[in-house]
Design an enzyme around this catalytic site. Structure first.
Site, PDB file in Angstrom:
ATOM      1  N   LYS A  53      -6.620  -0.722  11.829  1.00  0.00           N
ATOM      2  CA  LYS A  53      -6.107  -1.135  10.514  1.00  0.00           C
ATOM      3  C   LYS A  53      -4.879  -0.287  10.177  1.00  0.00           C
ATOM      4  O   LYS A  53      -3.866  -0.796   9.697  1.00  0.00           O
ATOM      5  CB  LYS A  53      -7.199  -0.973   9.458  1.00  0.00           C
ATOM      6  N   ASP A  61       4.979 -14.193  11.778  1.00  0.00           N
ATOM      7  CA  ASP A  61       3.650 -14.660  11.402  1.00  0.00           C
ATOM      8  C   ASP A  61       2.642 -13.529  11.587  1.00  0.00           C
ATOM      9  O   ASP A  61       2.178 -13.272  12.702  1.00  0.00           O
ATOM     10  CB  ASP A  61       3.309 -15.874  12.282  1.00  0.00           C
ATOM     11  N   HIS A  83      -2.064  10.567   0.999  1.00  0.00           N
ATOM     12  CA  HIS A  83      -2.245   9.214   0.469  1.00  0.00           C
ATOM     13  C   HIS A  83      -2.271   9.248  -1.055  1.00  0.00           C
ATOM     14  O   HIS A  83      -1.579   8.486  -1.724  1.00  0.00           O
ATOM     15  CB  HIS A  83      -3.554   8.640   1.021  1.00  0.00           C
ATOM     16  N   GLU A 122       0.822  -1.221   0.000  1.00  0.00           N
ATOM     17  CA  GLU A 122       0.000   0.000   0.000  1.00  0.00           C
ATOM     18  C   GLU A 122       0.853   1.267   0.000  1.00  0.00           C
ATOM     19  O   GLU A 122       1.716   1.441   0.872  1.00  0.00           O
ATOM     20  CB  GLU A 122      -0.919  -0.006   1.234  1.00  0.00           C
TER      21      GLU A 122
END
Ligand code: HMG
Length: 443
Positions: free
Chosen positions: A277, A293, A390, A85
């Protein structure tokens, strides 16, 4: 309809690839060319990647970026981040520089215990089970002595074994709840091997003790828990409020809105999910780059966020006596040995870039990357809005999709330098520049 295939796993890689491209794609040659195009030239290295998982057909590349200037407990780090991203790495780097000029990040490991369970049902007399537990514990420790000896030599091993009566949650349900210290490894294999041995020992114990009824005991599962509330790390930053002025917003207003943004995440699970998130943007990227992991870490962090019974922010903020403090407290079960850590060449380099940290130091680095990410996102959200930064970072992806030339890319990036490059506006400007009609929506 595709035809099913039996014995696929037994085929050679070449045969698997042929079956795949001829049965699952309209253009088999094009599919083969893309899949093999990502094979590594070095056959030994490719074979190593093939063996990480099963039925490997190709390699899936993720960008591997770095965020410099992270000062953590007085030490300077460049942090590796594997993520697809745009703007995440830039945001991390920007936060790192911001806090480097304000004393840096602090990280503190509050515990390193991991946990696992033998889940079993017992329909016999539970008081006998409880009365006999001390003897059982000795047997369990004896049964696992060989398995734990190397870990004990490193300072770890089994730290406690408890019998848990969970019949208030599920009829006849009991657990052996075992805590482990696994030193520099994540410890999944170590924990599961011990639990499997303990389950056998429990069954034998029930057979050999007359107050217990072996027929009334059923072991259902023996497995580690990925929720590790006692494998916890805290990272924080603080500065005087007046040092916070940002993007035309006064320091006081920034601190007030920032704190309120976290209060909203604590009050509203819809917002908390997005808030967390953003934190996981930073955490997962470092977890992947260091061969850990990320599914286990994600699961643990979300359980932790919901520990009060309602899903809340993983970060906290205080504005007191003229000081702004911002922190994160999360469970992180990480390893710097075992798993992919010595096998994946980029993981080896990631750990080297971080100065070959031990597991505790890595916990601090990962927590800081989550905190830095949340700081950048909240800073943008309470000031300019997220789209400005962004989309600035995403602009190149849009231009690549439009097949812009390098010259066009420079020209368009310059044009959007002080504007939010919304997708439609970029397409419009690109078409205007080329003198071609703007495609209709859906084209
Ligand atoms: P800016 O101020 O426009 O950037 O910020 P700048 O060009 O002035 O550069 C300042 C510094 O930013 C640079 O310093 C770099 O550290 C970094 P320098 O290296 O020049 O000394 N930086 C870059 N690093 C590498 N490559 C670049 C680059 N550009 C700047 N190309 C920035 C731009 C994107 C950093 C800022 O607007 C920002 O932090 N925005 C937040 C972005 C973000 O949070 N992205 C995550 C994805 S959105 C999301 O999924 C989560 C969210 O929904 C979570 C939530 O809601 O809480 C937001």
């Amino acid at each position: 309809m595709k035809d099913p295939i039996k014995g696929f796993s037994k085929l050679s890689k070449a045969a698997k690839l042929e079956w795949l491209v001829t049965n699952n794609f309209e253009d088999a040659d094009a599919a083969r060319s893309v899949l093999t195009g990502y094979w590594h030239d070095d056959e030994t290295l490719q074979k190593r990647h093939d063996e990480f998982i099963e039925n490997t057909m190709s390699n899936y590349y993720m960008p591997y970026g770095v965020a410099p200037n992270f000062q953590i407990n007085g030490k300077l780090y460049t942090i590796p981040m594997a993520i697809e991203e745009s703007s995440v790495v830039a945001a991390a780097a920007k936060s790192a520089s911001f806090w480097m000029e304000r004393g840096g990040f602090k990280a503190e490991v509050m515990g390193t215990q991991k946990i696992g369970h033998v889940h079993f049902m017992y329909t016999g007399d539970a008081s006998a089970l409880k009365d006999e537990f001390d003897v059982l514990e000795e047997d369990l420790r004896a049964a696992t002595a060989e398995l734990t000896s190397n870990m004990e030599a490193r300072g770890g091993g089994i730290t406690s074994i408890k019998l848990v009566d969970a019949t208030d949650r599920l009829d006849d349900y009991y657990q052996l709840e075992v805590t482990f210290e696994t030193c520099d490894s994540m410890g999944a294999n170590f924990i599961n091997s011990n639990l499997e041995e303990m389950a056998k020992c429990l069954q034998t114990f029930a057979q050999n003790h007359e107050r217990l009824d072996a027929n009334a005991l059923e072991v259902v599962m023996r497995i580690l828990s990925n929720y590790t509330p006692n494998c916890l790390v805290r990272a924080s930053v603080s500065c005087k409020i007046e040092e916070l002025a940002s993007e035309g917003v006064s320091a006081e207003e920034f601190a007030r809105k920032f704190k309120r943004a976290i209060a909203i995440a604590n009050a509203e699970p819809y917002r908390a999910t997005t808030h967390n998130k953003g934190i996981m943007n930073g955490i997962d990227a470092v977890i992947i780059a260091t061969g850990n992991d990320f599914r286990a870490v994600e699961a643990a962090c979300h359980t932790h966020a919901a520990r009060s019974g309602s899903y809340k922010s993983l970060t906290g903020c205080a504005v007191e006596n003229g000081i702004f403090t911002f922190w994160i407290e999360i469970p992180l079960a990480l390893g710097v040995v075992g798993g992919l850590t010595k096998l994946h060449p980029l993981v080896v380099k990631s750990l080297e870039m971080l100065g070959n940290p031990d597991a505790e130091e890595l916990m601090g680095i990962v927590a800081v990357s989550g905190l830095a990410q949340n700081f950048a996102a909240l800073r943008a959200l309470v000031t300019t809005g997220i789209q400005k930064g962004h989309m600035k970072m995403h602009l190149m992806n849009i231009l690549t999709q439009l097949e812009a030339t390098p010259e066009e890319k420079i020209h368009i990036a310059t044009y959007f330098k002080d504007k939010v490059p919304h997708h439609r506006e970029v397409v419009n400007y690109f078409c205007e520049l080329r003198g071609v009609p703007v495609p209709k929506v859906g084209q």
